[in-house]
Motif scaffolding. Structure first.
Motif, PDB file in Angstrom:
ATOM      1  N   UNK A 121       0.810  -1.243   0.042  1.00 37.23           N
ATOM      2  CA  UNK A 121       0.171   0.042  -0.105  1.00 37.23           C
ATOM      3  C   UNK A 121       1.009   1.178  -0.146  1.00 37.23           C
ATOM      4  N   UNK A 122       1.924   1.307   0.806  1.00 38.75           N
ATOM      5  CA  UNK A 122       2.755   2.348   0.886  1.00 38.75           C
ATOM      6  C   UNK A 122       3.329   2.816  -0.620  1.00 38.75           C
ATOM      7  N   UNK A 123       3.712   1.655  -1.037  1.00 39.86           N
ATOM      8  CA  UNK A 123       4.377   1.805  -2.479  1.00 39.86           C
ATOM      9  C   UNK A 123       3.378   2.518  -3.773  1.00 39.86           C
ATOM     10  N   UNK A 124       1.979   2.063  -3.449  1.00 42.79           N
ATOM     11  CA  UNK A 124       0.973   2.628  -4.192  1.00 42.79           C
ATOM     12  C   UNK A 124       0.667   4.210  -4.011  1.00 42.79           C
ATOM     13  N   UNK A 125       0.583   4.491  -2.761  1.00 40.95           N
ATOM     14  CA  UNK A 125       0.058   6.021  -2.353  1.00 40.95           C
ATOM     15  C   UNK A 125       1.261   6.893  -2.693  1.00 40.95           C
ATOM     16  N   UNK A 126       0.594   8.160  -3.058  1.00 37.24           N
ATOM     17  CA  UNK A 126       1.500   9.124  -3.380  1.00 37.24           C
ATOM     18  C   UNK A 126       2.056   9.917  -2.226  1.00 37.24           C
ATOM     19  N   UNK A 127       1.544   9.830  -0.999  1.00 36.87           N
ATOM     20  CA  UNK A 127       1.697  10.734  -0.171  1.00 36.87           C
ATOM     21  C   UNK A 127       1.676   9.860   1.139  1.00 36.87           C
ATOM     22  N   UNK A 128       2.009  10.397   2.280  1.00 39.90           N
ATOM     23  CA  UNK A 128       1.715   9.800   3.541  1.00 39.90           C
ATOM     24  C   UNK A 128       0.559   9.980   3.874  1.00 39.90           C
ATOM     25  N   UNK A 129      -0.212  11.217   3.653  1.00 40.96           N
ATOM     26  CA  UNK A 129      -1.555  11.298   3.900  1.00 40.96           C
ATOM     27  C   UNK A 129      -2.429  10.203   3.210  1.00 40.96           C
TER      28      UNK A 129
END
Length: 204
Positions: A121-129
């Motif tokens: 999931x972290x790799x797919x998301x563009x930001x920490x938010x």
């Protein structure tokens, strides 16, 4: 209460060479401490009807100022897993999650019929938010459904080049603990175990 279900999913399979000397499972409970160290006088009782012939239980074990019923699981009279059980309390869950962040990394959440790989999931998301929003959305939905399991591993970082939860878990050392925390049927359970040491014991 299934033993090692998280480690089975994560595929812990690396055998290392350290000894078991004084490896902590939870607080004063050390891995492979002997069954005869835990006596009736100290408040430990056999509880085979609920947890099997290789378990003993005790009341009033504390974690983050929340009282738990402790279940100690033994293999060949040596301590292999500590599970803490209580009624589900949202405030207790929030405090436990906050405490675990200091030493453990959450890699996976598993709901009733799906799972969320946090490394992926972290790799797919563009930001920490975006990552936090997606995580919270999944968590709230599955908690509302009545079942959610959290998989934590000690001593690793979610953002250090791994592609998913399985490969991230492989970077843990043999003395790094795993925790499976489960909210289900109005109960909150935390299981502390050391799957790499278990495998070393099973395959000397």
């Amino acid at each position: 209460m299934l033993k090692h279900s998280v480690s089975d999913f994560l595929g812990m399979c690396i055998v290392c060479q350290n000894t078991f000397t004084e490896v902590q499972l939870y607080k004063e409970y050390n891995y492979h401490s002997l069954l005869n160290q835990y006596t009736d006088r100290q408040g430990y009782q056999r509880c085979p009807e609920r947890y099997g012939a290789n378990a003993i239980c005790a009341e009033g074990v504390d974690f983050t100022d929340h009282g738990f019923f402790a279940v100690l699981f033994f293999e060949d009279s040596k301590l292999a897993q500590v599970t803490l059980a209580s009624r589900y309390d949202p405030d207790a869950l929030a405090k436990i999650k906050s405490s675990l962040r200091h030493s453990f990394t959450m890699l996976l959440m598993t709901g009733s019929d799906s799972n969320l790989d946090l490394v992926n999931l972290q790799q797919k998301m563009k930001s920490d938010e975006e990552f936090t929003a997606a995580l919270m959305d999944y968590e709230l939905k599955e908690l509302a459904s009545g079942h959610l399991a959290y998989a934590y591993v000690e001593g690793i970082n979610i953002g250090s080049g791994s592609v998913d939860a399985i490969t991230a878990s492989h970077r843990a050392h043999e003395n790094d603990r795993q925790i499976e925390m489960v909210v289900s049927s109005g109960l909150l359970d935390l299981a502390f175990f050391l799957p790499k040491l278990d495998q070393k014991t099973d395959n000397p």
